[in-house]
Motif scaffolding. Structure first.
Motif, mmCIF file in Angstrom:
data_model
loop_
_atom_site.group_PDB
_atom_site.id
_atom_site.type_symbol
_atom_site.label_atom_id
_atom_site.label_comp_id
_atom_site.label_asym_id
_atom_site.label_seq_id
_atom_site.Cartn_x
_atom_site.Cartn_y
_atom_site.Cartn_z
ATOM 1 N N GLU A 168 -9.119 2.699 -7.245
ATOM 2 C CA GLU A 168 -9.509 1.692 -6.273
ATOM 3 C C GLU A 168 -9.182 0.317 -6.835
ATOM 4 O OE1 GLU A 168 -13.014 1.843 -4.144
ATOM 5 O OE2 GLU A 168 -13.172 4.014 -4.082
ATOM 6 N N GLU B 173 -8.309 -1.494 -1.742
ATOM 7 C CA GLU B 173 -7.787 -0.129 -1.629
ATOM 8 C C GLU B 173 -8.885 0.822 -2.042
ATOM 9 O OE1 GLU B 173 -4.126 0.589 -3.694
ATOM 10 O OE2 GLU B 173 -3.313 -1.336 -3.092
ATOM 11 N N ASP C 54 -7.571 4.063 4.083
ATOM 12 C CA ASP C 54 -7.718 3.834 2.648
ATOM 13 C C ASP C 54 -7.524 2.387 2.219
ATOM 14 O OD1 ASP C 54 -5.093 3.654 3.176
ATOM 15 O OD2 ASP C 54 -4.433 5.238 1.838
ATOM 16 N N GLN C 55 -7.540 1.482 3.160
ATOM 17 C CA GLN C 55 -7.404 0.081 2.782
ATOM 18 C C GLN C 55 -8.085 -0.830 3.793
ATOM 19 O OE1 GLN C 55 -3.992 -2.161 0.660
ATOM 20 N NE2 GLN C 55 -3.437 -2.217 2.790
ATOM 21 N N LYS D 238 0.824 -1.198 0.000
ATOM 22 C CA LYS D 238 0.000 0.000 0.000
ATOM 23 C C LYS D 238 0.862 1.253 0.000
ATOM 24 C CE LYS D 238 -1.720 1.499 3.738
ATOM 25 N NZ LYS D 238 -2.495 1.791 4.961
#
Lengths: 88, 88
Positions: A20, B29, B70-71, A11
């Motif tokens: 996404e 994500e 965000d994940q 990440k």
């Protein structure tokens, strides 16, 4: 390194990409090869389930399958359309 | 390091364990948090699909779920009974 750590590292290195993504991995460690692999069929069913949640075409999905003597790995990478995920 | 490399490393370090294992990871994500997560529901459906292929009880399945800004990462670890996988 745990598997969760791996994703954390990944990440961080891809943080600048705004897309996404949905990434699915299936790893099957087999102590014998006496039975045929079910991962190819499982892959189809997993994609059917995922399509209930995300609205993606076939071209948004990349599939990688590897096997050796005692392990099989199925990898699905799906690029999601921004803000267009189906509502559950 | 690619994700497949990760599994190769993991396999080498656990080669002495004879158990069959199925490991599934789902990483999502997200560029925005405007929609609710569908991973918990997706998890249920994935397990239903997997149970078509492998004959395991709830106690053979361990689930880990993590999320940050965000994940989200869903991790399923399934210890398979030796030589008792359902035939597809």
């Amino acid at each position: 390194m745990s598997l969760l750590d791996y994703f954390r590292v990944t990440k961080a290195s891809s943080a600048s990409v705004a897309k996404e993504r949905l990434q699915i991995l299936v790893a099957h460690e087999r102590s014998s090869r006496s039975q045929p692999s079910y991962l190819p069929q499982l892959q189809k069913e997993l994609l059917e389930v995922i399509r209930k949640y995300v609205n993606v075409g076939q071209d948004a999905i990349s599939v990688n399958f590897e096997q050796d003597d005692d392990q099989e790995i199925l990898e699905l990478n799906i690029v999601l359309p921004d803000h267009q995920a189906k509502k559950s």
